[in-house]
Design a protein around this motif. Structure first.
Motif, PDB file in Angstrom:
ATOM      1  N   TYR A  12       1.137  -1.073  -0.051  1.00  0.00           N
ATOM      2  CA  TYR A  12       0.035   0.659   0.394  1.00  0.00           C
ATOM      3  C   TYR A  12       0.892   0.841  -0.502  1.00  0.00           C
ATOM      4  O   TYR A  12       0.277   1.790   0.834  1.00  0.00           O
ATOM      5  CB  TYR A  12      -0.782  -0.463   1.458  1.00  0.00           C
ATOM      6  CG  TYR A  12      -2.192   1.022   0.737  1.00  0.00           C
ATOM      7  CD1 TYR A  12      -2.398   1.380   0.051  1.00  0.00           C
ATOM      8  CD2 TYR A  12      -2.589   1.666   2.373  1.00  0.00           C
ATOM      9  CE1 TYR A  12      -3.448   2.732   0.293  1.00  0.00           C
ATOM     10  CE2 TYR A  12      -3.209   2.841   3.105  1.00  0.00           C
ATOM     11  CZ  TYR A  12      -4.462   3.480   1.801  1.00  0.00           C
ATOM     12  OH  TYR A  12      -4.823   4.780   1.674  1.00  0.00           O
ATOM     13  N   SER A  13       0.665   1.674  -1.290  1.00  0.00           N
ATOM     14  CA  SER A  13       1.916   2.876  -1.462  1.00  0.00           C
ATOM     15  C   SER A  13       1.573   3.460  -2.335  1.00  0.00           C
ATOM     16  O   SER A  13       0.622   3.156  -3.419  1.00  0.00           O
ATOM     17  CB  SER A  13       3.629   2.553  -1.033  1.00  0.00           C
ATOM     18  OG  SER A  13       4.128   1.733  -1.557  1.00  0.00           O
ATOM     19  N   GLY A  14       2.715   4.357  -2.973  1.00  0.00           N
ATOM     20  CA  GLY A  14       2.431   5.115  -4.473  1.00  0.00           C
ATOM     21  C   GLY A  14       1.684   4.565  -5.842  1.00  0.00           C
ATOM     22  O   GLY A  14       0.324   4.379  -6.475  1.00  0.00           O
ATOM     23  N   ALA A  38       1.659  -1.740   9.088  1.00  0.00           N
ATOM     24  CA  ALA A  38       0.656  -0.130   8.641  1.00  0.00           C
ATOM     25  C   ALA A  38       1.179   0.913   8.087  1.00  0.00           C
ATOM     26  O   ALA A  38       1.827   1.762   8.208  1.00  0.00           O
ATOM     27  CB  ALA A  38      -0.140   0.462  10.129  1.00  0.00           C
ATOM     28  N   ALA A  39       0.681   1.475   6.499  1.00  0.00           N
ATOM     29  CA  ALA A  39       1.556   2.212   6.331  1.00  0.00           C
ATOM     30  C   ALA A  39       0.801   3.840   6.976  1.00  0.00           C
ATOM     31  O   ALA A  39      -0.297   4.053   7.972  1.00  0.00           O
ATOM     32  CB  ALA A  39       0.631   2.839   4.858  1.00  0.00           C
ATOM     33  N   GLU A  40       2.141   4.854   6.755  1.00  0.00           N
ATOM     34  CA  GLU A  40       1.550   5.867   7.590  1.00  0.00           C
ATOM     35  C   GLU A  40       0.561   7.291   6.750  1.00  0.00           C
ATOM     36  O   GLU A  40       0.025   7.933   8.021  1.00  0.00           O
ATOM     37  CB  GLU A  40       3.285   6.994   7.417  1.00  0.00           C
ATOM     38  CG  GLU A  40       4.016   6.396   8.372  1.00  0.00           C
ATOM     39  CD  GLU A  40       5.347   7.413   8.115  1.00  0.00           C
ATOM     40  OE1 GLU A  40       5.757   7.927   7.512  1.00  0.00           O
ATOM     41  OE2 GLU A  40       6.431   6.678   8.763  1.00  0.00           O
ATOM     42  N   PHE A  67      -4.781  -8.606  -4.557  1.00  0.00           N
ATOM     43  CA  PHE A  67      -3.944  -8.310  -5.418  1.00  0.00           C
ATOM     44  C   PHE A  67      -2.815  -8.144  -5.186  1.00  0.00           C
ATOM     45  O   PHE A  67      -2.874  -7.234  -4.146  1.00  0.00           O
ATOM     46  CB  PHE A  67      -4.777  -7.707  -6.351  1.00  0.00           C
ATOM     47  CG  PHE A  67      -4.161  -7.125  -7.699  1.00  0.00           C
ATOM     48  CD1 PHE A  67      -4.225  -8.014  -9.071  1.00  0.00           C
ATOM     49  CD2 PHE A  67      -3.371  -5.970  -7.748  1.00  0.00           C
ATOM     50  CE1 PHE A  67      -3.573  -7.502 -10.204  1.00  0.00           C
ATOM     51  CE2 PHE A  67      -2.622  -5.835  -9.188  1.00  0.00           C
ATOM     52  CZ  PHE A  67      -2.429  -6.837 -10.573  1.00  0.00           C
ATOM     53  N   PRO A  68      -1.894  -8.371  -6.137  1.00  0.00           N
ATOM     54  CA  PRO A  68       0.371  -7.450  -5.808  1.00  0.00           C
ATOM     55  C   PRO A  68       0.234  -6.205  -6.041  1.00  0.00           C
ATOM     56  O   PRO A  68       0.028  -6.593  -7.111  1.00  0.00           O
ATOM     57  CB  PRO A  68       0.910  -9.122  -6.144  1.00  0.00           C
ATOM     58  CG  PRO A  68       0.137  -9.291  -7.675  1.00  0.00           C
ATOM     59  CD  PRO A  68      -0.832  -9.344  -7.186  1.00  0.00           C
ATOM     60  N   SER A  69       0.106  -5.526  -5.140  1.00  0.00           N
ATOM     61  CA  SER A  69      -0.192  -4.076  -5.326  1.00  0.00           C
ATOM     62  C   SER A  69       2.248  -3.277  -5.323  1.00  0.00           C
ATOM     63  O   SER A  69       1.070  -2.254  -4.550  1.00  0.00           O
ATOM     64  CB  SER A  69      -1.349  -2.946  -4.853  1.00  0.00           C
ATOM     65  OG  SER A  69      -1.169  -3.473  -3.380  1.00  0.00           O
ATOM     66  N   LEU A  70       2.422  -4.053  -5.042  1.00  0.00           N
ATOM     67  CA  LEU A  70       3.662  -3.235  -4.893  1.00  0.00           C
ATOM     68  C   LEU A  70       4.566  -3.652  -6.807  1.00  0.00           C
ATOM     69  O   LEU A  70       3.995  -3.879  -7.381  1.00  0.00           O
ATOM     70  CB  LEU A  70       4.682  -4.518  -4.243  1.00  0.00           C
ATOM     71  CG  LEU A  70       4.190  -4.876  -3.462  1.00  0.00           C
ATOM     72  CD1 LEU A  70       3.859  -6.100  -2.730  1.00  0.00           C
ATOM     73  CD2 LEU A  70       4.698  -3.802  -1.563  1.00  0.00           C
ATOM     74  N   GLY A  71       5.304  -2.115  -6.610  1.00  0.00           N
ATOM     75  CA  GLY A  71       6.044  -2.318  -8.272  1.00  0.00           C
ATOM     76  C   GLY A  71       7.057  -2.366  -8.472  1.00  0.00           C
ATOM     77  O   GLY A  71       7.337  -2.430  -9.169  1.00  0.00           O
ATOM     78  N   ASP A  72       7.693  -3.415  -7.556  1.00  0.00           N
ATOM     79  CA  ASP A  72       9.084  -3.729  -7.387  1.00  0.00           C
ATOM     80  C   ASP A  72       8.924  -5.733  -8.026  1.00  0.00           C
ATOM     81  O   ASP A  72       7.804  -6.543  -6.844  1.00  0.00           O
ATOM     82  CB  ASP A  72       9.343  -4.356  -5.599  1.00  0.00           C
ATOM     83  CG  ASP A  72      11.203  -4.538  -6.008  1.00  0.00           C
ATOM     84  OD1 ASP A  72      11.037  -5.771  -5.886  1.00  0.00           O
ATOM     85  OD2 ASP A  72      12.385  -4.124  -6.114  1.00  0.00           O
TER      86      ASP A  72
END
Length: 208
Positions: A12-14, A38-40, A67-72
């Protein structure tokens, strides 16, 4: 029984923000997310369910979608292995503004972003990111966990190996092979096969 339209995200980021908006526009409900902590920032007011390695994900997710919501690319590959191990329900996330040929084939856990074009006969692997406005021309073969950046163009019959990254506005000439693990910088122009793994940049392509 109809397929669930409720989704749990992993990360959970950009990049997740972009996926969330596509999912919401496509009529999905985003239930919350798993991550290391937990996201800031929580712009979508999502519930945090913990780190997937420390909680009973299956009991939380049930028969809903993941769903994988990571760009790496490498981390996304690990998440896909986790999904398979725990037999979680994967799907293809497609922004309503994408244009996908009826003869294209896309495997689960791939994201097709806003204004993306996927043309006839192309095959997209699992966990692929086709970012905003990129073009995948006819009969391209994109392997698992590849990331194609915004505005990049793959001309016809391009083969891209596993975990490659192709930067924003890069152009790959038709009938080329890019082997696994290669990184192509933003705005680069690829006019010959990339069989040796490396980081490649420039209009006259060179290896860093």
């Amino acid at each position: 029984m109809s397929e669930s339209k409720s989704v749990f995200l992993f990360g959970y980021s950009g990049h997740a923000y972009v996926i969330i908006e596509s999912l919401l526009d496509a009529g999905y409900e985003v239930k919350g997310y798993f991550d290391f902590k937990a996201a800031e920032k929580n712009p979508y007011s999502l519930e945090y369910f913990g780190f997937e390695e420390e909680v009973d994900v299956k009991s939380i997710v049930g028969n809903h979608l993941v769903f994988p919501s990571l760009g790496d690319n490498k981390i996304r590959q690990k998440i896909l292995s986790f999904f398979q191990k725990h037999q979680l329900n994967q799907f293809v996330a497609v922004d309503p503004g994408a244009n996908i040929s009826r003869t294209a084939f896309i495997q689960p856990s791939s994201y097709i972003g806003k204004n993306v074009l996927v043309n006839a006969g192309s095959e997209i692997g699992q966990g692929v990111i086709l970012n905003s406005g990129c073009i995948v021309e006819h009969e391209c073969q994109i392997s698992d966990c590849v990331h194609i950046g915004p505005g990049a163009v793959l001309c016809g019959n391009v083969s891209v190996g596993k975990e490659c990254f192709i930067g924003a506005n890069a152009v790959v000439r038709q009938n080329l092979t890019i082997n696994a693990g290669n990184v192509i910088g933003a705005g680069s122009v690829v006019t010959s096969d990339l069989l040796e793994k490396g980081v490649w940049v420039g209009n006259k392509l060179r290896k860093l």
